[in-house]
Design a protein around this motif. Structure first.
Motif, mmCIF file in Angstrom:
data_model
loop_
_atom_site.group_PDB
_atom_site.id
_atom_site.type_symbol
_atom_site.label_atom_id
_atom_site.label_comp_id
_atom_site.label_asym_id
_atom_site.label_seq_id
_atom_site.Cartn_x
_atom_site.Cartn_y
_atom_site.Cartn_z
ATOM 1 N N LEU A 1 -16.261 -48.723 21.981
ATOM 2 C CA LEU A 1 -17.425 -49.590 21.831
ATOM 3 C C LEU A 1 -18.269 -49.200 20.625
ATOM 4 C CD1 LEU A 1 -18.965 -51.961 23.075
ATOM 5 C CD2 LEU A 1 -20.243 -50.305 24.465
ATOM 6 N N TRP A 2 -18.307 -47.913 20.290
ATOM 7 C CA TRP A 2 -19.167 -47.469 19.196
ATOM 8 C C TRP A 2 -18.670 -48.000 17.842
ATOM 9 C CZ3 TRP A 2 -17.288 -44.724 15.114
ATOM 10 C CH2 TRP A 2 -16.097 -44.033 15.265
ATOM 11 N N VAL A 3 -17.371 -48.271 17.730
ATOM 12 C CA VAL A 3 -16.857 -48.841 16.480
ATOM 13 C C VAL A 3 -17.410 -50.255 16.285
ATOM 14 C CG1 VAL A 3 -14.775 -49.574 15.249
ATOM 15 C CG2 VAL A 3 -14.778 -47.424 16.529
ATOM 16 N N TRP A 4 -17.367 -51.044 17.358
ATOM 17 C CA TRP A 4 -17.960 -52.377 17.290
ATOM 18 C C TRP A 4 -19.460 -52.288 16.971
ATOM 19 C CZ3 TRP A 4 -16.114 -57.285 17.409
ATOM 20 C CH2 TRP A 4 -14.774 -57.474 17.779
ATOM 21 N N VAL B 1 -21.197 -49.881 15.422
ATOM 22 C CA VAL B 1 -21.448 -49.462 14.036
ATOM 23 C C VAL B 1 -21.149 -50.605 13.074
ATOM 24 C CG1 VAL B 1 -20.640 -47.939 12.197
ATOM 25 C CG2 VAL B 1 -21.081 -47.005 14.476
ATOM 26 N N THR B 2 -20.062 -51.337 13.305
ATOM 27 C CA THR B 2 -19.697 -52.450 12.433
ATOM 28 C C THR B 2 -20.764 -53.538 12.448
ATOM 29 O OG1 THR B 2 -17.353 -52.026 12.880
ATOM 30 C CG2 THR B 2 -17.921 -54.150 11.907
ATOM 31 N N ILE B 3 -21.212 -53.916 13.641
ATOM 32 C CA ILE B 3 -22.213 -54.981 13.759
ATOM 33 C C ILE B 3 -23.533 -54.548 13.131
ATOM 34 C CG2 ILE B 3 -23.597 -56.299 15.409
ATOM 35 C CD1 ILE B 3 -21.141 -56.324 17.255
ATOM 36 N N VAL B 4 -23.945 -53.294 13.394
ATOM 37 C CA VAL B 4 -25.194 -52.789 12.816
ATOM 38 C C VAL B 4 -25.110 -52.769 11.287
ATOM 39 C CG1 VAL B 4 -26.653 -50.734 12.565
ATOM 40 C CG2 VAL B 4 -25.893 -51.464 14.836
ATOM 41 N N ALA B 5 -23.962 -52.376 10.738
ATOM 42 C CA ALA B 5 -23.798 -52.354 9.281
ATOM 43 C C ALA B 5 -23.920 -53.751 8.693
ATOM 44 C CB ALA B 5 -22.442 -51.745 8.923
ATOM 45 N N PHE B 6 -23.293 -54.744 9.322
ATOM 46 C CA PHE B 6 -23.390 -56.122 8.830
ATOM 47 C C PHE B 6 -24.820 -56.650 8.965
ATOM 48 C CE2 PHE B 6 -18.657 -56.679 9.654
ATOM 49 C CZ PHE B 6 -18.345 -56.694 8.308
ATOM 50 N N LEU B 7 -25.465 -56.337 10.098
ATOM 51 C CA LEU B 7 -26.858 -56.782 10.282
ATOM 52 C C LEU B 7 -27.768 -56.149 9.227
ATOM 53 C CD1 LEU B 7 -27.256 -56.716 14.177
ATOM 54 C CD2 LEU B 7 -27.085 -58.719 12.687
ATOM 55 N N GLY B 8 -27.490 -54.879 8.875
ATOM 56 C CA GLY B 8 -28.274 -54.222 7.843
ATOM 57 C C GLY B 8 -28.131 -54.910 6.493
#
Length: 343
Positions: A5-8, A10-17
């Motif tokens: 779950l942490w991969v998803w 981190v990916t979503i947070v990076a895109f949101l950033g």
């Protein structure tokens, strides 16, 4: 891909950033970005996608990395084609140049939300209903046939949602900066900016109907579908200003996309037949799919630029059309300018 779950996260947070930083740039200085700025940002997003794909190859395997690259290239190509319609919408509603960045950014966010919903629904549906591969494949072939057919100059037509919004919502006659609401004589009204965003958002929804089946034809991994779509949309704002004046030169882009969509559609149906036990139906390796996509885009781009260049050379310039040759008394051509001796 059994991802924690942490991969998803981190990916979503990076895109949101990245999206939040884009919003900050637009809000801080609403203007038309410079050519150098657009080149830098588009290069950054493309490089980020390439690095992400290479990391996937190194960590998850060449197969998954190849699926990402094939999906990303297909979605990116469809995004470039969609810019044609965005340009038409912006022109039709006469959106001021300095506010077009905001409209595009809102459109990108809406596209991400709608595609995210489509990806989640599509992934669940495919795992339960294998026959959807036939539906997706047939839809992609149908879309390809439409792209090959005669194209109208104005590809944008008002859909039901846009017509309803324009009919029901009281709208001001002119833009009020970048605001979507304005109070006129004590009455709250929407501005044309909101109508433009409705047009962009509903058009994004129609685009998703093409792009999601296309990428599911290349990979059924939800993580790869999500990241390929997101990377394809990142930088679309800068790409709009970068190639807006060059899109008319990509005359064969729709034909190339039609071939790619038809190829993916046939690939989907063949793999569905193979899965159902039809022995003669082959499965198409991802390396072949990637080669077809890259080769088609390369040929399409080169052929388009060569045709545009040839058309420009054949088209007489205004100066040539208006130039008259002076002749002397016996009809021999003479120079329009004086010679070096001033005679």
């Amino acid at each position: 891909m059994n991802l924690p779950l942490w991969v998803w996260a981190v990916t979503i947070v990076a895109f949101l950033g990245m999206i939040a930083f884009d919003f900050y740039l637009v809000a801080r200085n609403p203007r038309e970005p410079s050519f150098r700025e657009c080149v830098a940002w588009v290069s950054f997003y493309v490089l980020a996608a390439v690095v992400f794909g290479l990391v996937l190859m190194a960590t998850a395997g060449v197969g998954y990395g190849g699926q990402f690259f094939a999906g990303w290239l297909t979605e990116y190509s469809l995004s470039v084609d969609n810019l044609f319609v965005f340009i038409i919408i912006m022109s039709r509603f006469a959106v001021p140049l300095k506010y077009r960045q905001k409209v595009l950014l809102i459109g990108i966010v809406l596209a991400l939300l709608m595609r995210g919903a489509f990806i989640a629904a599509g992934a669940q549906a495919i795992t339960r209903f294998d026959w959807l591969f036939y539906v997706f494949g047939a839809f992609l072939v149908y879309t390809a046939i439409k792209l090959v057919g005669p194209q109208q100059e104005d590809e944008f037509s008002e859909n039901i949602a846009l017509r309803t919004a324009k009919r029901l919502l009281p709208t001001t006659e002119s833009y009020r900066g970048a605001s979507v609401l304005a109070r006129v004589d004590g009455r709250l009204m929407v501005t044309p900016m909101l109508i433009v965003m409705v047009a962009i958002g509903t058009t994004d929804l129609l685009f998703a109907l093409d792009s999601i089946p296309a990428i599911f034809g290349l990979t059924q991994e939800p993580y790869l579908v999500f990241t390929a779509n997101t990377f394809a949309l990142m930088g679309l704002r800068q790409l709009y200003f970068l190639i807006g004046g060059l899109l008319d030169r990509l005359v064969y882009l729709s034909k190339g996309l039609a071939f790619i969509l038809a190829f993916i559609g046939v690939k989907l149906m063949l793999e569905a037949l193979h899965h159902d036990g039809v022995e003669w139906a082959p499965t198409v390796p991802i390396a072949v799919s990637l080669g077809v996509i890259v080769g088609t885009l390369t040929v399409t781009t080169v052929a388009s630029l060569l045709k545009s260049r040839r058309d420009r050379l054949r088209r007489p310039t205004a100066a040539t059309e208006g130039m008259e040759t002076e002749t002397d008394a016996v009809g021999a051509p003479t120079s329009v300018t004086a010679d070096r001796d001033g005679v």
